[in-house]
Design an enzyme around this catalytic site. Structure first.
Site, PDB file in Angstrom:
ATOM      1  N   HIS A 115       0.813  -1.218   0.000  1.00 28.09           N
ATOM      2  CA  HIS A 115       0.000   0.000   0.000  1.00 28.09           C
ATOM      3  C   HIS A 115       0.847   1.269   0.000  1.00 28.09           C
ATOM      4  O   HIS A 115       0.355   2.346  -0.327  1.00 28.09           O
ATOM      5  CB  HIS A 115      -0.993   0.001   1.173  1.00 28.09           C
ATOM      6  N   ASP A 145       0.338  -7.650   1.635  1.00 29.88           N
ATOM      7  CA  ASP A 145       0.757  -6.251   1.708  1.00 29.88           C
ATOM      8  C   ASP A 145       2.278  -6.102   1.751  1.00 29.88           C
ATOM      9  O   ASP A 145       2.822  -5.329   2.536  1.00 29.88           O
ATOM     10  CB  ASP A 145       0.119  -5.567   2.922  1.00 29.88           C
ATOM     11  N   GLY A 217       3.216   6.757   8.049  1.00 27.58           N
ATOM     12  CA  GLY A 217       4.578   7.054   7.602  1.00 27.58           C
ATOM     13  C   GLY A 217       5.553   5.983   8.019  1.00 27.58           C
ATOM     14  O   GLY A 217       6.630   5.841   7.447  1.00 27.58           O
ATOM     15  N   ASN A 218       5.181   5.217   9.055  1.00 27.13           N
ATOM     16  CA  ASN A 218       6.014   4.100   9.502  1.00 27.13           C
ATOM     17  C   ASN A 218       5.695   2.809   8.752  1.00 27.13           C
ATOM     18  O   ASN A 218       6.408   1.820   8.917  1.00 27.13           O
ATOM     19  CB  ASN A 218       5.840   3.851  11.006  1.00 27.13           C
ATOM     20  N   SER A 219       4.628   2.795   7.965  1.00 28.13           N
ATOM     21  CA  SER A 219       4.273   1.598   7.212  1.00 28.13           C
ATOM     22  C   SER A 219       5.442   1.172   6.330  1.00 28.13           C
ATOM     23  O   SER A 219       6.047   1.996   5.644  1.00 28.13           O
ATOM     24  CB  SER A 219       3.058   1.871   6.327  1.00 28.13           C
ATOM     25  N   THR A 235       2.895  -2.905   9.182  1.00 22.26           N
ATOM     26  CA  THR A 235       1.966  -2.703   8.075  1.00 22.26           C
ATOM     27  C   THR A 235       0.697  -1.943   8.429  1.00 22.26           C
ATOM     28  O   THR A 235       0.115  -1.302   7.576  1.00 22.26           O
ATOM     29  CB  THR A 235       1.587  -4.063   7.436  1.00 22.26           C
ATOM     30  N   ILE A 237      -2.045  -0.196  11.874  1.00 24.29           N
ATOM     31  CA  ILE A 237      -2.341   0.057  13.288  1.00 24.29           C
ATOM     32  C   ILE A 237      -3.829  -0.151  13.509  1.00 24.29           C
ATOM     33  O   ILE A 237      -4.628  -0.124  12.577  1.00 24.29           O
ATOM     34  CB  ILE A 237      -1.936   1.483  13.726  1.00 24.29           C
ATOM     35  N   LEU A 274      -3.137 -26.213   1.031  1.00 23.55           N
ATOM     36  CA  LEU A 274      -3.375 -27.524   1.601  1.00 23.55           C
ATOM     37  C   LEU A 274      -4.620 -28.151   0.990  1.00 23.55           C
ATOM     38  O   LEU A 274      -4.635 -29.336   0.659  1.00 23.55           O
ATOM     39  CB  LEU A 274      -3.538 -27.394   3.121  1.00 23.55           C
ATOM     40  N   GLY A 275      -5.661 -27.353   0.821  1.00 26.60           N
ATOM     41  CA  GLY A 275      -6.882 -27.840   0.190  1.00 26.60           C
ATOM     42  C   GLY A 275      -7.951 -28.283   1.162  1.00 26.60           C
ATOM     43  O   GLY A 275      -8.689 -29.230   0.882  1.00 26.60           O
ATOM     44  N   GLY A 278     -13.006 -25.385   6.502  1.00 24.99           N
ATOM     45  CA  GLY A 278     -13.508 -25.767   7.813  1.00 24.99           C
ATOM     46  C   GLY A 278     -13.613 -24.608   8.766  1.00 24.99           C
ATOM     47  O   GLY A 278     -13.806 -23.464   8.355  1.00 24.99           O
TER      48      GLY A 278
END
Length: 459
Positions: A115, A145, A217-219, A235, A237, A274-275, A278
């Site tokens: 992003h 992300d 800005g820290n992303s 990524t 908050i 895995l397929g 559940g």
């Protein structure tokens, strides 16, 4: 002023506590430590890395960069021109976004958030020493992300070493390092509040949660352990205001490293599945399904042609372990599988009829799996589909067995679903989940047909 004063008091108190801890535990004394030591577990380390963050911070700040994203968008003078005009009177407007990134190799590869760089027409990276470089986008993974950039510097760059995020423990001290607003690197400290946090409705993401302060800005910045190792990419908050309000989240380093290796080697993310379908178990779910386990993943569906089906996993099995990793819920399962590639073998431990059973499963490539809902069989679109039609998302209709639309089967097969009832067809997971929850009710599909036209149909 009162708020600033409170912050100063807290800062001074924090410094006093840290200094006091140093005096009590680390400064050499005659026999003081000898009398205190027996009250601690033998496994507790009193090393400086558990109290003093300066070494870890010094290792990290030089590897964290500022990322500037320049995007352009067309601006119209009025709504009528937007809907009915030819765009001749519109103007291009430039917008600038910023974030952080982490240097992961001395030759200039940089990990950040998807992003942070999304829709960029130009990318610029500024190092902690204020040198700036144009950056090239190598690849992205929007699901997790993560994005990978590359700069060509005239020197070997300081880089961060990946740590083992699986070995991270709740309560462990961590640092969040970012380079917001091109202010050079900033560092905040906190602890790991939780692991394997699932914040998406699709169950695809598994975050490290911390209480280290992270702000806009820290992303894309680094989550670092006390040894200075990268154990996550910050990524997002959790905040009602848009500013930090107590919790931040990071993509675990083991998942990040696998994504980056895939982007470097293949140009896209090799995602194995895995397929199984559940539910995560708890007391209510255990009672509903008639099992005694209250932790684990209850299997109530097997994906056709998947590794799980071929290996013999059955409906009613409870998955409690993947290799040596304990599975307490869906996020534990997905976080581990997200570190694996197609054709890798995973030993799945299940409870079946009150007995444990270990079943080796070869993971299937996600693009090879099809999903059927209400007589419509879907598959993921390919890179060639994206290139041919100029799209970045969608789900292809592979086959039609629904008798109510059999007359239109040839027309529908090969068409690409862009949305269903205005739900964007980001991937198969999004669309199949929506359709299963809706049941047999009719839906409106926005289709990109084989001849390139966009149409809306209801079935």
């Amino acid at each position: 002023m009162k708020k600033i004063g409170s912050l100063l008091v807290l800062s001074l108190l924090s410094g006093t506590v840290t200094l006091g801890a140093y005096k009590l535990f680390l400064e050499p004394k005659s026999n003081t430590i000898t009398t205190v030591a027996p009250t601690f577990s033998k496994n507790v380390s009193l090393g400086a890395e558990n109290i003093d963050f300066t070494n870890a911070a010094d290792m990290a700040v030089h590897s964290v960069v500022h990322v500037k994203n320049v995007t352009t968008q067309r601006v119209y003078r009025n709504p009528f021109e937007f809907f009915f005009g030819n765009g001749s009177g519109s103007q291009q407007q430039m917008q600038i976004g910023t974030g952080s990134g982490v240097i992961i190799s001395e030759d200039g590869y940089i990990a950040t958030n998807n992003h942070v760089i999304q829709n960029a027409s130009e990318l610029e990276v500024t190092l902690n020493n204020n040198k700036s470089y144009k950056a090239k986008l190598i690849g992205t993974d929007s699901k997790m992300d993560i994005a990978l950039l590359k700069i060509d510097a005239d020197e070997k760059l300081p880089y961060m070493v990946f740590g083992d995020s699986d070995g991270l423990r709740v309560g462990e001290w961590v640092l969040a390092v970012g380079n917001p607003y091109n202010l050079t690197s900033t560092v905040t400290a906190g602890i790991v509040s939780a692991k394997a946090r699932d914040l998406s409705n699709e169950g695809l993401q598994s975050f490290i949660q911390t209480d280290a302060a992270v702000n806009p800005g820290n992303s894309g910045g680094a989550l670092v352990n006390t040894r200075g190792e990268l154990i996550g990419i910050n990524t997002m908050i959790s905040s009602p205001t848009g500013s930090y309000a107590g919790y931040s989240f990071a993509v675990p380093s083991n998942i990040t490293r696998k994504i980056i290796e895939d982007l470097m080697q293949f140009g896209n993310v090799q995602r194995g599945i895995l397929g199984v379908e559940g539910a995560e178990l708890n007391s209510a779910a255990a009672e509903h399904y008639g099992v005694s386990e209250t932790q684990g993943f209850y299997v109530n569906g097997i994906t056709k042609n998947s590794g799980a089906e071929k290996a013999g996993i059955q409906e009613g099995d409870v998955i409690i372990k993947l290799d040596d990793k304990r599975v307490r819920g869906f996020s534990d399962l997905t976080s581990y599988i997200n570190t694996k590639r197609p054709n890798e073998i995973v030993n799945v431990t299940v409870i079946r009829n009150e007995n444990e059973k270990i079943i080796p499963v070869k993971l299937t490539k996600k693009e090879l799996i099809t999903y059927e809902v209400n007589g419509i069989e879907f598959e993921e679109i390919t890179s060639s589909d994206k290139k041919e039609f100029g799209i970045t998302f969608g789900v292809k209709i592979k086959d039609v067995t629904n008798s109510s639309v059999s007359d239109y089967a040839d027309y529908l097969k090969g068409s690409i679903v862009l949305s269903v009832d205005n739900v964007k067809a980001k991937d198969i997971d999004t669309i199949t989940k929506y359709l299963k929850e809706k049941g047999n009710q009719r839906s409106q599909y926005q289709l990109l047909t084989k001849n390139g036209t966009i149409e809306r149909v209801i079935f």
